[in-house]
Write a protein that holds these residues in place. Structure first.
Motif, PDB file in Angstrom:
ATOM      1  N   LEU A  51       0.836  -1.205   0.000  1.00 14.51           N
ATOM      2  CA  LEU A  51       0.000   0.000   0.000  1.00 14.51           C
ATOM      3  C   LEU A  51       0.867   1.250   0.000  1.00 14.51           C
ATOM      4  N   LYS A  52       1.911   1.254   0.784  1.00 20.33           N
ATOM      5  CA  LYS A  52       2.807   2.408   0.835  1.00 20.33           C
ATOM      6  C   LYS A  52       3.498   2.621  -0.511  1.00 20.33           C
ATOM      7  N   GLY A  60       2.366   1.595  -3.473  1.00 18.67           N
ATOM      8  CA  GLY A  60       1.378   1.957  -4.485  1.00 18.67           C
ATOM      9  C   GLY A  60       1.685   1.338  -5.837  1.00 18.67           C
ATOM     10  N   LEU A  68       0.703  -2.443  -5.361  1.00 17.58           N
ATOM     11  CA  LEU A  68      -0.620  -2.394  -4.750  1.00 17.58           C
ATOM     12  C   LEU A  68      -1.635  -3.146  -5.601  1.00 17.58           C
ATOM     13  N   THR A 108       2.415   6.430   4.632  1.00 20.12           N
ATOM     14  CA  THR A 108       1.658   6.007   3.464  1.00 20.12           C
ATOM     15  C   THR A 108       0.949   7.210   2.836  1.00 20.12           C
ATOM     16  N   SER A 124      -3.058   9.362  -1.273  1.00 18.58           N
ATOM     17  CA  SER A 124      -3.507   8.982  -2.617  1.00 18.58           C
ATOM     18  C   SER A 124      -3.477   7.476  -2.835  1.00 18.58           C
ATOM     19  N   HIS A 125      -2.595   6.755  -2.126  1.00 14.66           N
ATOM     20  CA  HIS A 125      -2.529   5.308  -2.281  1.00 14.66           C
ATOM     21  C   HIS A 125      -3.735   4.630  -1.623  1.00 14.66           C
ATOM     22  N   ARG A 167      -6.514   5.157  -3.988  1.00 15.25           N
ATOM     23  CA  ARG A 167      -6.387   4.262  -5.127  1.00 15.25           C
ATOM     24  C   ARG A 167      -6.830   2.846  -4.771  1.00 15.25           C
TER      25      ARG A 167
END
Length: 344
Positions: A295-296, A298, A302, A330, A333-334, A337
């Motif tokens: 997640l971090k 992206g 991700l 993090t 925006s991720h 998304r």
């Protein structure tokens, strides 16, 4: 569980064994340091513990990620060390050093502590405030640390990577360690029961350090006390689902789910998802196990991580979540998304 239209709450439907598409989603530590609104409130109000014991502030923090992202679940803003604080240890949080509990029980005796159970009241009030403000289709999850993980902090007086002090006590003086586990379990029962009475729709038990134990010790100090706690909670609150999170359990996770009788099994990022799926009933709800670092990062990491989980969980009761807490750095925006990919 709160007196409300449960059929509307997708997360509770999943925890009751139903498949919902897209799966409900929330993130461990979704209320916290990666959010600018949390950092602003923390700067205004002061210490972490002060926030946790301030029902107005704690409720606001619990609701911040719901307002920003529309997650399906609000997770109570609190800490697993509220229980040892209420049992009589002094609790402080030092920036950059983590929590400290005094006196450590490797040097002191449990009976020397003076219980301070008034510490539970503001947490219960936070639950009441959140449930009053939360939309009826959103679930509110309460939580506590599982007895073994809480014991590791109480014995050492702080967090540790190997939990050596607690493990040593468990081997060298198992009677004393069992007394501690039983005391933690009894307090945790009252603490969690109070959360349900205040409006929590489901509960989660965090056994963050269960992975440090051998198979036999895992059975004795993780599975057995968790099974007792689940049975006692279910006797009091039969409609309230209970999620178990034995972080690091690995191949022991199916046995944990079977023997504790938790309503759902939460999986860390290192769990072999295919193994767990193959070795648990397809009616058992699973939660997790997206890597927080994916997640971090992206992008492709991700997308691949999410696709892998969705493929493995197809047709099964599932709540999308991380395998551990969201990293404080993090990008917002991720997270946006992740939700866009999952919900489209």
């Amino acid at each position: 569980m709160a007196d409300m239209p449960v059929f509307m709450i997708d997360a509770i439907r999943v925890l009751s064994g139903q498949t919902v598409s897209p799966a409900p989603v929330w993130l461990m530590r979704q209320a916290g340091r990666y959010l600018p609104e949390y950092r602003a409130l923390r700067a205004e109000k002061g210490s972490f513990l002060g926030l946790a014991y301030d029902p107005e502030a704690a409720a606001e923090i619990t609701l911040q990620p719901i307002r920003r992202f529309g997650f399906d679940v609000a997770i109570l803003f609190s800490d697993i060390l509220i229980v040892p604080h209420a049992m009589g240890q002094d609790l402080t949080f030092t920036e950059g050093e983590g929590p400290r509990l005094k006196p450590p029980l490797e040097a002191a005796r449990l009976e020397e502590l003076t219980p301070a159970r008034q510490h539970y009241a503001p947490i219960w009030e936070t639950v009441r405030r959140v449930r009053a403000q939360l939309a009826p289709e959103k679930a509110l999850f309460g939580f506590a640390g599982s007895p073994y993980t809480v014991a590791t902090y109480m014995v050492a007086g702080e967090g540790s990577k190997e939990q050596a002090a607690a493990r040593l006590m468990a081997y060298a003086d198992p009677g004393r360690f069992e007394e501690l586990i039983r005391a933690i379990s009894a307090d945790t029962l009252e603490y969690l029961s109070g959360q349900v009475a205040a409006g929590a729709d489901a509960l989660m038990l965090f056994d963050s350090w269960s992975g440090s134990l051998s198979v036999s010790e895992f059975e004795r100090w993780v599975i057995a006390p968790t099974a007792w706690l689940v049975a006692e909670l279910r006797a009091r609150h039969p409609a309230t689902p209970i999620i178990g999170f034995p972080r690091g359990a690995g191949s022991k996770a199916p046995a944990y789910a079977r023997e504790t009788q938790v309503s759902a099994l939460a999986l860390d990022e290192a769990a072999d998802l295919e193994f767990v799926v193959a070795n648990t009933p397809d009616t058992l709800p699973l939660q997790g196990n997206l890597d927080p670092m994916a997640l971090k990062a992206g992008g492709a990491a991700l997308e691949a991580g999410l696709a892998r989980i969705r493929e493995a969980m197809a047709g099964r009761p599932h709540i999308l979540n991380l395998g551990h807490g969201i990293d404080r750095f993090t990008p917002i925006s991720h997270v946006e998304r992740l939700l866009e990919l999952h919900r489209r």
